[in-house]
Structures are given as C-alpha cells and as structure tokens.
Write a protein that holds these residues in place. Structure first.
Motif, mmCIF file in Angstrom:
data_model
loop_
_atom_site.group_PDB
_atom_site.id
_atom_site.type_symbol
_atom_site.label_atom_id
_atom_site.label_comp_id
_atom_site.label_asym_id
_atom_site.label_seq_id
_atom_site.Cartn_x
_atom_site.Cartn_y
_atom_site.Cartn_z
ATOM 1 N N THR A 171 54.767 20.418 5.070
ATOM 2 C CA THR A 171 55.191 19.175 5.699
ATOM 3 C C THR A 171 53.964 18.338 6.032
ATOM 4 O O THR A 171 52.912 18.887 6.381
ATOM 5 C CB THR A 171 56.004 19.447 6.992
ATOM 6 O OG1 THR A 171 56.164 18.210 7.708
ATOM 7 C CG2 THR A 171 55.297 20.438 7.901
ATOM 8 N N PRO A 172 54.090 17.000 5.926
ATOM 9 C CA PRO A 172 52.973 16.148 6.336
ATOM 10 C C PRO A 172 52.742 16.182 7.853
ATOM 11 O O PRO A 172 51.715 15.722 8.331
ATOM 12 C CB PRO A 172 53.418 14.743 5.877
ATOM 13 C CG PRO A 172 54.888 14.824 5.638
ATOM 14 C CD PRO A 172 55.198 16.257 5.318
ATOM 15 N N LYS A 173 53.674 16.753 8.598
ATOM 16 C CA LYS A 173 53.541 16.775 10.069
ATOM 17 C C LYS A 173 52.396 17.714 10.470
ATOM 18 O O LYS A 173 52.442 18.907 10.189
ATOM 19 C CB LYS A 173 54.859 17.256 10.669
ATOM 20 C CG LYS A 173 54.945 17.031 12.161
ATOM 21 C CD LYS A 173 56.337 17.288 12.681
ATOM 22 C CE LYS A 173 56.292 17.284 14.207
ATOM 23 N NZ LYS A 173 55.735 16.023 14.738
ATOM 24 N N PRO A 174 51.350 17.210 11.162
ATOM 25 C CA PRO A 174 50.192 18.046 11.496
ATOM 26 C C PRO A 174 50.604 19.300 12.272
ATOM 27 O O PRO A 174 51.490 19.228 13.122
ATOM 28 C CB PRO A 174 49.318 17.131 12.366
ATOM 29 C CG PRO A 174 49.755 15.730 12.052
ATOM 30 C CD PRO A 174 51.193 15.823 11.650
ATOM 31 N N HIS A 175 49.967 20.425 11.961
ATOM 32 C CA HIS A 175 50.129 21.738 12.624
ATOM 33 C C HIS A 175 51.363 22.524 12.185
ATOM 34 O O HIS A 175 51.457 23.708 12.487
ATOM 35 C CB HIS A 175 50.195 21.617 14.167
ATOM 36 C CG HIS A 175 49.161 20.725 14.761
ATOM 37 N ND1 HIS A 175 47.809 20.992 14.663
ATOM 38 C CD2 HIS A 175 49.267 19.558 15.457
ATOM 39 C CE1 HIS A 175 47.123 20.030 15.284
ATOM 40 N NE2 HIS A 175 47.978 19.145 15.763
ATOM 41 N N TRP A 176 52.342 21.898 11.548
ATOM 42 C CA TRP A 176 53.623 22.588 11.362
ATOM 43 C C TRP A 176 53.825 23.179 9.972
ATOM 44 O O TRP A 176 54.776 23.954 9.770
ATOM 45 C CB TRP A 176 54.791 21.655 11.736
ATOM 46 C CG TRP A 176 54.845 21.456 13.225
ATOM 47 C CD1 TRP A 176 54.123 20.564 13.956
ATOM 48 C CD2 TRP A 176 55.598 22.235 14.172
ATOM 49 N NE1 TRP A 176 54.392 20.714 15.301
ATOM 50 C CE2 TRP A 176 55.304 21.736 15.456
ATOM 51 C CE3 TRP A 176 56.497 23.299 14.063
ATOM 52 C CZ2 TRP A 176 55.869 22.263 16.618
ATOM 53 C CZ3 TRP A 176 57.073 23.825 15.222
ATOM 54 C CH2 TRP A 176 56.750 23.307 16.478
ATOM 55 N N SER A 177 52.946 22.878 8.993
ATOM 56 C CA SER A 177 53.093 23.515 7.679
ATOM 57 C C SER A 177 52.935 25.022 7.833
ATOM 58 O O SER A 177 51.939 25.493 8.385
ATOM 59 C CB SER A 177 52.034 22.995 6.701
ATOM 60 O OG SER A 177 52.414 21.744 6.189
ATOM 61 N N GLY A 178 53.937 25.761 7.363
ATOM 62 C CA GLY A 178 53.862 27.220 7.421
ATOM 63 C C GLY A 178 54.203 27.835 8.765
ATOM 64 O O GLY A 178 54.155 29.060 8.927
ATOM 65 N N ALA A 179 54.571 27.010 9.751
ATOM 66 C CA ALA A 179 54.866 27.549 11.088
ATOM 67 C C ALA A 179 56.083 28.478 11.048
ATOM 68 O O ALA A 179 57.092 28.171 10.424
ATOM 69 C CB ALA A 179 55.116 26.402 12.063
ATOM 70 N N ASP A 180 55.970 29.614 11.739
ATOM 71 C CA ASP A 180 57.066 30.577 11.829
ATOM 72 C C ASP A 180 57.963 30.178 13.009
ATOM 73 O O ASP A 180 57.572 30.319 14.176
ATOM 74 C CB ASP A 180 56.480 31.976 12.048
ATOM 75 C CG ASP A 180 57.559 33.046 12.159
ATOM 76 O OD1 ASP A 180 58.756 32.710 12.024
ATOM 77 O OD2 ASP A 180 57.192 34.217 12.377
ATOM 78 N N LEU A 181 59.157 29.686 12.703
ATOM 79 C CA LEU A 181 60.053 29.211 13.775
ATOM 80 C C LEU A 181 60.875 30.339 14.384
ATOM 81 O O LEU A 181 61.339 30.219 15.514
ATOM 82 C CB LEU A 181 61.024 28.157 13.223
ATOM 83 C CG LEU A 181 60.418 26.833 12.759
ATOM 84 C CD1 LEU A 181 61.513 25.930 12.198
ATOM 85 C CD2 LEU A 181 59.705 26.141 13.912
ATOM 86 N N THR A 182 61.085 31.404 13.626
ATOM 87 C CA THR A 182 62.035 32.424 14.082
ATOM 88 C C THR A 182 61.356 33.658 14.699
ATOM 89 O O THR A 182 61.853 34.200 15.686
ATOM 90 C CB THR A 182 62.923 32.886 12.906
ATOM 91 O OG1 THR A 182 62.077 33.310 11.831
ATOM 92 C CG2 THR A 182 63.803 31.736 12.417
#
Lengths: 287, 287
Positions: free
Chosen positions: B80-91
């Motif tokens: 995602t172009p959203k800074p910090h959130w590419s690859g973030a584990d949400l679960t």
C-alpha cells in the motif's frame, strides 16, 4: 457402484445418459425435441430399457427455468417462445417414474459445474464458464457452489464499452441493443459482416473487434469475481487465434490490477462433447 | 452472553467496539491511524481496559489485504502507498493478546455482510453492497456467503459504456481510465465539473450522467448476480434525488429482462454509522 440418470435438454435434441459419480459415461442416447410428452416420455422409456435404477437424476436444460426451490413451479420451464414448452414440468415426470431425487440447472450452469469439477477448473477453486455462440451465457462456480441471486445469471446481458471502429452498429439484442450478447454473439457478427469470424478475409478488423469485446467482458468479470479460470466456449471463440487475442487485450485493459493473469486465466473448455452430460451429472451429484 | 471484539480499520482512524452476537454494541472507541505498532497497541489496550474476554475478534479493514487462508501472510496488509502499513500484520497481535480466533475482511465486504444480516438485505437472500465515494467498491453476499475468486472483488473497475454527453472525459482511474470508478467516483465528478453533484446548478446534466453510469452498473450486476438488493452507499449516492434517477434509468436499460425490479432492488444503506463495526461483527461471527 451408484448409477445416475443424465439429461442434456436442448432446443433441438435431448441427450440422455447413464454414468457413475466419477464421470464415466456408460451409455448415451439422442432424442429429438418435439413436445414435452413425446420427448420426456422417450427419455424415460430409454432409461427403463437400459434398466436404470438411479441414485438421482440430473437435468441441464435450455431455459428459462424456474429454479426457485420455494416456488410451486420449481423445475418447470417458464415462458418461452418455443412451441409446447412454456410451463412444461421437466422434473416431475422423472421423479414419478424413478422415485428418486431430480436436480435441474440451466445448461450453462451445468457446464460450469462440470468444467469446475472435471475439466478446465479442476482444483482451481473458482471458474467462470462463458459460451459465445448463437447467444452468450455464463455461469460462475466458487468452491463447488453456483452463483445465484434472484435467478440464474444472464451474463450475456452485461453493459459494454464500444470499440472505436464499431460505433455505428446498434447491437443485436432485442432487449438491450449493445450488451455483450448484442455485440459479440454469432448473429451479431453475421449482422455486421455477413459471414462468421473465420470466414472474414485476412486483415479484416472483425476478429480484433470481437476479441476486444470479449476481453472487456473478461476484465469486468475479473473485477467482480476474479475467477481462477475463465473458460470461453461456443462457436465464436472456436475461431482460430481468437483466444490468444482475447488474452492479450484483457491483459492490456486490466493493466495488471487483478490477481489473475489473463494469459493463464482465459482458457478453452476441456470437456468437449461431454460437457452437457457431465453438467447433468454434476447437477445430480449436487442435489 | 458471548462478547466479540470489533475493529473498523480505516486509513485515518480505527474504531474499536464490543458487541454481542445479536448486534448490540456496548462500547466503542476511536483511535487515530498512525503506525501499526501504535494503533494496534492502543486498540489492544482499550480492549483490555474494558475487560474484554472475546469469543472472537472481527476486523473490517482498508486494503489491500491478503485474505488467502492458505497463504503464509494471510491477515496482513499487502503493498500500500500508505506509509508504515505495507506488510503490517493486522490479525496476529490480537490473536496473541487474546488467545481467540481473529477474522479479517475488507471494509466493503464487511459492510456487505452486515447489511445482508441486519440491514437492507435482512431475509432477502442476496445483497450487493456498493459504496460510491472517493473510490467505488462492492461486495456480494448470497445466503450469508461472500463472493470470492482469486481475491476480494474490485467492483469499481468494471468496464462501462459511455454516456453520449460525456465522451470527452478520459476518466479518473490511474489504471483503467474510464472504468466505473474512473467515471462515477467523487474525484471524477470534481475533475469534470469542479464541484460535487449536490453543488451543481439546477439543470446541469451532471446528476443525470452519474445516475446513468450507476444505472448501467446496476444492470451489469443484475445480469451477473441478480441480487435481491443492491445497496448504494457513499457520498455520491447521498446526493438528494440520485437514487430515484438510478432506479428509473436502470429499469429503462434493463428493459424488464431480469427478475429483480430496480424500483425495489436499489436501496440506500440501512445501518448508517454502525455499518463498519457491524461489518466487523459479521466477520467475527462468520469465522
């Protein structure tokens, strides 16, 4: 091994068959489509002659059909211009004659189930089956389950962009003019150019125009369902070289946005002449 | 009564909530979206402060998401172009903190599930949820089950016919130009006319043009799924009078061919501000 009675119900002929649950077809028989009494009676007669003791009977039929299980006329043809067949009960005579469960689906949904189970979509998880011939129809299967809303799909009637070299043609669909069927079915091709795609002279833009429409449709289906396979069958897509053009144009229009890559996703049918009977078998197994 | 932890994960804020399985929301809390560590940490902190002992946790999130259960990065944001959130584990952080099952869906699919279960599609059998705002998204639910192929739907990117008074606009989608989103989303309206639909002067054709596109899209969705309800939410469709125009134009374009009558099928969302949290609850209940 359990036996299943299969019926591929078409507008000019019925094909009856007998198979096991793995898709081995032991016998088949062709019956002309005349009146419901004659045609269904001859089908029941042939099943009896073969000594069929069916676990279930599956029918993959021309339509329109009432497929709403809660309706009192489930299993009947609804209103059709075909003489004698409006309101015909396709399932009751078989249930009474053989005392077994009878399943019914559209021929297109049957072919989709069969291609998903034994053909081009085996182990793929999801499959869209399109047939582009006299008309355009489609069915979508995800994890063995057919897409259904209020009724069976009428995928030929999606709205379409227009090819820049094809702006003057009004479209062939009596209901919607320039829907997918109105632009890309066999009669729409004849209406524009007088011959089928494979009979066009070399260099004629017709094949590119039709391939472009089918590519735009593939992109729309990717946006909505992202099918693991999009099977394109029927007379129009059998034109040599057409599938390759569709793949290239769908990749261009989709611009890499969807998970499925058109080069792998868009495929020819794998079941050939057996897709009707195997569709009926998939319907019988899914009751 | 069992308690569920709910997370509506948006690009500017997270909303956390606690509810029972019938949809009663007991508490909610708003957390700004900064980094995954901070935002997920604050969400876990609030759940703990509330004494949550969840039966399950549901997340309805902005995307793109990896929703393939067989993938090692299931439950993560993808690129995602959203800074910090590419690859973030949400679960993972919630599963570790609370030792319970955690479900994840896109925000649009969550809203579709919630509208189908408690809102505009209650008892209707099938529902398509569309949101037309900064972008266009959609989710389809039939008998409680979401439509999924290789990935979640990207329904904003279907191909479209062009309105005769709108032939010069190239379309606003960076990938596809004049797909549905490229023609009908809020920024595409601003790009053509400088203001939103509700700010256009009386007699301006803009509302008719946008209503026509949304009507053509409704016809395409009827041809493919024939949904019992097509919910149209988001800022664009909140324009006064627009839904009525869409209904009339969809009925004209569909020409009575589909089972669903646009006057009854096309409706506004019923869950208002609760659709995000109820979407998360529907996800938690469906794990």
């Amino acid at each position: 091994m359990a036996q299943y009675g299969l019926i591929e119900a078409g507008g000019t002929k019925f094909v009856a068959g007998i198979a096991d649950e793995e898709g081995t077809i032991f016998a088949r028989h062709r019956i002309p489509t005349t009146t419901p009494e004659e045609t269904l009676g001859a089908t029941i007669g042939w099943f009896r002659q073969q000594g069929l003791k069916p676990e279930a009977i599956g029918i993959a039929s021309f339509g329109p059909l009432d497929l709403n299980r809660a309706s009192p006329t489930w299993g009947h043809v609804t209103r059709t211009p075909k003489p004698h067949w409006s309101g015909a009960d396709l399932t009751g005579p078989f249930a009474r004659a053989f005392g077994c469960r009878v399943g019914l689906e559209t021929d297109v949904n049957g072919a989709a189930l069969a291609e998903a189970r034994w053909g081009a979509g085996k182990s793929a998880g999801s499959l869209l089956y399109l047939t582009i011939g006299t008309g355009v129809g489609g069915g979508f299967v995800s994890e063995g389950r057919l897409l259904h809303g209020l009724s069976h799909p009428e995928m030929g009637h999606i709205r379409m962009p227009r090819h820049p070299l094809d702006l003057d043609f009004a479209g062939h669909c009596p209901f919607h003019g320039d829907c997918l069927e109105g632009l890309a079915c066999g009669p729409a091709i004849i209406a524009r150019w007088g011959v089928s795609l494979s009979e066009l002279p070399e260099g004629h833009p017709g094949s590119d125009i039709i391939a472009w429409y089918l590519a735009q449709a593939a992109v729309t289906f990717q946006a909505i369902m992202d099918p693991a396979r999009i099977v394109m069958g029927g007379g129009v897509t059998a034109t040599p070289g057409l599938l390759d053009k569709i793949r290239t144009m769908a990749a261009q229009s989709g611009a890499g946005y969807f998970v499925g890559n058109p080069a792998e996703v868009i495929v020819a049918p794998a079941l050939g002449d057996n897709s009707g009977l195997l569709g009926a078998l998939a319907v019988a197994l899914g009751i």
